[in-house]
Design a protein around this motif. Structure first.
Motif, PDB file in Angstrom:
ATOM      1  N   ALA A 169     113.430 126.376  87.101  1.00  0.00           N
ATOM      2  CA  ALA A 169     114.336 126.692  88.203  1.00  0.00           C
ATOM      3  C   ALA A 169     115.191 125.465  88.484  1.00  0.00           C
ATOM      4  CB  ALA A 169     113.547 127.084  89.442  1.00  0.00           C
ATOM      5  N   VAL A 170     116.501 125.622  88.330  1.00  0.00           N
ATOM      6  CA  VAL A 170     117.404 124.475  88.444  1.00  0.00           C
ATOM      7  C   VAL A 170     118.637 124.838  89.260  1.00  0.00           C
ATOM      8  CG1 VAL A 170     116.649 123.507  86.224  1.00  0.00           C
ATOM      9  CG2 VAL A 170     118.588 125.084  86.281  1.00  0.00           C
ATOM     10  N   CYS A 171     119.329 123.796  89.696  1.00  0.00           N
ATOM     11  CA  CYS A 171     120.609 123.964  90.379  1.00  0.00           C
ATOM     12  C   CYS A 171     121.405 122.683  90.208  1.00  0.00           C
ATOM     13  CB  CYS A 171     120.415 124.279  91.868  1.00  0.00           C
ATOM     14  SG  CYS A 171     119.701 122.929  92.825  1.00  0.00           S
ATOM     15  N   SER A 172     122.640 122.707  90.629  1.00  0.00           N
ATOM     16  CA  SER A 172     123.451 121.494  90.564  1.00  0.00           C
ATOM     17  C   SER A 172     123.185 120.641  91.797  1.00  0.00           C
ATOM     18  CB  SER A 172     124.939 121.852  90.506  1.00  0.00           C
ATOM     19  OG  SER A 172     125.369 122.362  91.760  1.00  0.00           O
ATOM     20  N   PRO A 173     123.391 119.325  91.700  1.00  0.00           N
ATOM     21  CA  PRO A 173     123.221 118.465  92.890  1.00  0.00           C
ATOM     22  C   PRO A 173     124.124 118.894  94.052  1.00  0.00           C
ATOM     23  CG  PRO A 173     123.327 117.134  90.897  1.00  0.00           C
ATOM     24  CD  PRO A 173     123.680 118.537  90.497  1.00  0.00           C
ATOM     25  N   ALA A 176     122.553 121.850  95.797  1.00  0.00           N
ATOM     26  CA  ALA A 176     121.421 121.431  96.628  1.00  0.00           C
ATOM     27  C   ALA A 176     121.904 120.850  97.952  1.00  0.00           C
ATOM     28  CB  ALA A 176     120.564 120.410  95.877  1.00  0.00           C
ATOM     29  N   GLU A 177     122.973 120.086  97.892  1.00  0.00           N
ATOM     30  CA  GLU A 177     123.523 119.482  99.110  1.00  0.00           C
ATOM     31  C   GLU A 177     124.104 120.547 100.038  1.00  0.00           C
ATOM     32  OE1 GLU A 177     124.022 116.482 101.668  1.00  0.00           O
ATOM     33  OE2 GLU A 177     123.166 116.213  99.660  1.00  0.00           O
ATOM     34  N   ALA A 178     124.857 121.488  99.459  1.00  0.00           N
ATOM     35  CA  ALA A 178     125.570 122.468 100.277  1.00  0.00           C
ATOM     36  C   ALA A 178     124.680 123.613 100.757  1.00  0.00           C
ATOM     37  CB  ALA A 178     126.747 123.037  99.481  1.00  0.00           C
ATOM     38  N   GLN A 179     123.741 124.050  99.921  1.00  0.00           N
ATOM     39  CA  GLN A 179     122.975 125.259 100.232  1.00  0.00           C
ATOM     40  C   GLN A 179     121.523 124.999 100.638  1.00  0.00           C
ATOM     41  OE1 GLN A 179     124.332 128.185 100.408  1.00  0.00           O
ATOM     42  NE2 GLN A 179     126.299 127.792  99.403  1.00  0.00           N
ATOM     43  N   LEU A 180     120.974 123.859 100.254  1.00  0.00           N
ATOM     44  CA  LEU A 180     119.551 123.595 100.495  1.00  0.00           C
ATOM     45  C   LEU A 180     119.324 122.404 101.420  1.00  0.00           C
ATOM     46  CD1 LEU A 180     118.233 124.092  96.836  1.00  0.00           C
ATOM     47  CD2 LEU A 180     118.404 125.798  98.663  1.00  0.00           C
ATOM     48  N   GLY A 181     120.348 122.021 102.129  1.00  0.00           N
ATOM     49  CA  GLY A 181     120.216 120.921 103.078  1.00  0.00           C
ATOM     50  C   GLY A 181     119.940 119.588 102.426  1.00  0.00           C
ATOM     51  N   GLY A 182     120.390 119.443 101.188  1.00  0.00           N
ATOM     52  CA  GLY A 182     120.223 118.184 100.489  1.00  0.00           C
ATOM     53  C   GLY A 182     118.854 117.982  99.869  1.00  0.00           C
ATOM     54  N   VAL A 183     117.980 118.980  99.994  1.00  0.00           N
ATOM     55  CA  VAL A 183     116.627 118.877  99.422  1.00  0.00           C
ATOM     56  C   VAL A 183     116.434 120.018  98.426  1.00  0.00           C
ATOM     57  CG1 VAL A 183     114.146 118.846  99.871  1.00  0.00           C
ATOM     58  CG2 VAL A 183     115.738 117.862 101.544  1.00  0.00           C
ATOM     59  N   ARG A 188     113.260 126.343 100.073  1.00  0.00           N
ATOM     60  CA  ARG A 188     114.508 126.427 100.834  1.00  0.00           C
ATOM     61  C   ARG A 188     115.453 127.519 100.323  1.00  0.00           C
ATOM     62  NH1 ARG A 188     116.262 121.660 103.901  1.00  0.00           N
ATOM     63  NH2 ARG A 188     114.398 120.399 104.303  1.00  0.00           N
ATOM     64  N   ILE A 189     114.966 128.407  99.432  1.00  0.00           N
ATOM     65  CA  ILE A 189     115.888 129.358  98.782  1.00  0.00           C
ATOM     66  C   ILE A 189     116.047 130.685  99.523  1.00  0.00           C
ATOM     67  CG2 ILE A 189     115.378 128.397  96.499  1.00  0.00           C
ATOM     68  CD1 ILE A 189     113.708 130.956  95.955  1.00  0.00           C
ATOM     69  N   ALA A 190     115.388 130.877 100.657  1.00  0.00           N
ATOM     70  CA  ALA A 190     115.383 132.185 101.314  1.00  0.00           C
ATOM     71  C   ALA A 190     116.789 132.747 101.531  1.00  0.00           C
ATOM     72  CB  ALA A 190     114.636 132.099 102.643  1.00  0.00           C
ATOM     73  N   ARG A 258     115.880 119.919  89.219  1.00  0.00           N
ATOM     74  CA  ARG A 258     114.853 120.953  89.336  1.00  0.00           C
ATOM     75  C   ARG A 258     114.598 121.278  90.799  1.00  0.00           C
ATOM     76  NH1 ARG A 258     109.460 120.258  86.010  1.00  0.00           N
ATOM     77  NH2 ARG A 258     109.220 122.301  87.008  1.00  0.00           N
ATOM     78  N   LEU A 259     114.265 122.534  91.047  1.00  0.00           N
ATOM     79  CA  LEU A 259     113.843 122.905  92.381  1.00  0.00           C
ATOM     80  C   LEU A 259     112.381 122.509  92.538  1.00  0.00           C
ATOM     81  CD1 LEU A 259     115.468 126.432  92.865  1.00  0.00           C
ATOM     82  CD2 LEU A 259     116.256 124.219  93.714  1.00  0.00           C
ATOM     83  N   GLY A 260     112.136 121.516  93.366  1.00  0.00           N
ATOM     84  CA  GLY A 260     110.781 121.039  93.563  1.00  0.00           C
ATOM     85  C   GLY A 260     109.859 122.136  94.059  1.00  0.00           C
ATOM     86  N   GLY A 261     108.614 122.090  93.623  1.00  0.00           N
ATOM     87  CA  GLY A 261     107.638 123.076  94.042  1.00  0.00           C
ATOM     88  C   GLY A 261     107.649 124.353  93.234  1.00  0.00           C
TER      89      GLY A 261
END
Length: 298
Positions: A169-173, A176-183, A188-190, A258-261
């Motif tokens: 499971a991956v995303c761009s940096p 992550a900043e814009a959609q996952l609050g930087g983490v 955080r994908i709900a 990578r999406l941690g967890g």
């Protein structure tokens, strides 16, 4: 048991593979009228309508039964032709249709075909389909073998384990900043958008469901080509699952994170082929297994 003419069976193969009587006629070097006459004669011998005169032409339920028989005979005929070639006779190339899932087709599977070079007695007709649906093409007789995620062999076939494709499971940096609050963490994908290949692709949806615990409400993009799918993830449209072969370098360089967890997702793959004594299918099977050993995980 009806007696089915070999020329008529070859004509049925050509009609289904090429899609029209005219194209089948060009392939067989006969007239469209002769194609039509052969199909009618074959239908009379079988006692059933075998093809739907649509565009493209499709086999009826009875036609699929005859189609499976025709493909198996074509493979056996090629074996005979190869043996006779050693005695001075020559034969044409046989089309070997194979159903392959998209990720295999775009990563390791072509290595299996190139390992068979050079040989001029076969050509490959690869049919792209989701790994959970490739068996439908084998069951119908449209292909002689398939890469599938289903272990249970279809009737008349054998199933050989190949290994597993591993997805991350991956995303761009920037995503992550814009959609996952930087983490970049899976929890955080709900509400975060994700990308599916098409409506048959359930990998992302299953992971999302496992994490969120329900259907959820995240926007879901569809990008039905490998290029569009990967560019959507790299470009920050959504997160998604990519095979190791397509994301390892980008993870190392920081272009993706990578999406941690999130655990890696493994999809076991199997090679299912008709259970007939065919040296052609044996050769292809050996090449597929060798390529899988190099690229898939155990």
């Amino acid at each position: 048991m009806p007696e089915l003419n070999s020329d008529q069976l070859r004509t049925l193969l050509a009609v289904i593979d090429e899609g029209t009587f005219d194209a089948a006629a060009a392939k067989l070097h006969i007239t469209p009228s002769a194609v039509s006459q052969r199909i009618k004669a074959l239908e009379q011998a079988a006692g059933a309508v075998l093809v739907r005169r649509s565009t493209p032409i499709h086999a009826t339920e009875a036609g699929l039964v005859v189609l499976r028989h025709a493909r198996k005979l074509a493979l056996l005929d090629l074996d005979l032709t190869r043996e006779l070639s050693a005695a001075g006779r020559q034969g044409g190339a046989l089309s070997v249709p194979i159903a392959v899932n998209t990720d295999s087709l775009d990563t390791w599977f072509p290595d299996a075909l190139t390992a068979l070079v050079p040989r001029d007695d076969i050509v490959f007709d690869l049919r792209r389909e989701d790994q959970e649906h490739t068996l439908e093409l084998l069951r119908s007789g449209e292909v002689a073998a398939a890469v599938t995620s289903i272990a249970e062999p279809v009737q008349g076939a054998v199933s050989i384990p190949l290994g597993s494709m591993r997805y991350r499971a991956v995303c761009s940096p920037a995503y992550a900043e814009a959609q996952l609050g930087g983490v970049a963490h899976i929890r955080r994908i709900a509400d975060a958008p994700y990308v599916d290949f098409d409506r048959k692709d359930q990998l992302q949806h299953r992971l999302y469901h496992a994490v969120v615990g329900g259907e959820g409400r995240a926007p879901r993009h569809y990008a039905p080509t490998t290029t569009a799918f990967t560019r959507a993830i790299f470009g920050g449209l959504g997160w998604g699952l990519l095979p190791d072969q397509q994301c390892a370098d980008a993870l190392a360089s920081g272009e993706l994170v990578r999406l941690g967890g999130a655990r890696t997702v493994r999809v076991p793959l199997y090679w299912q082929r008709w259970a007939i004594a065919s040296s052609v299918l044996d050769d292809v099977t050996d090449a597929v297994r060798a390529a899988a050993r190099e690229s898939l995980v155990r």
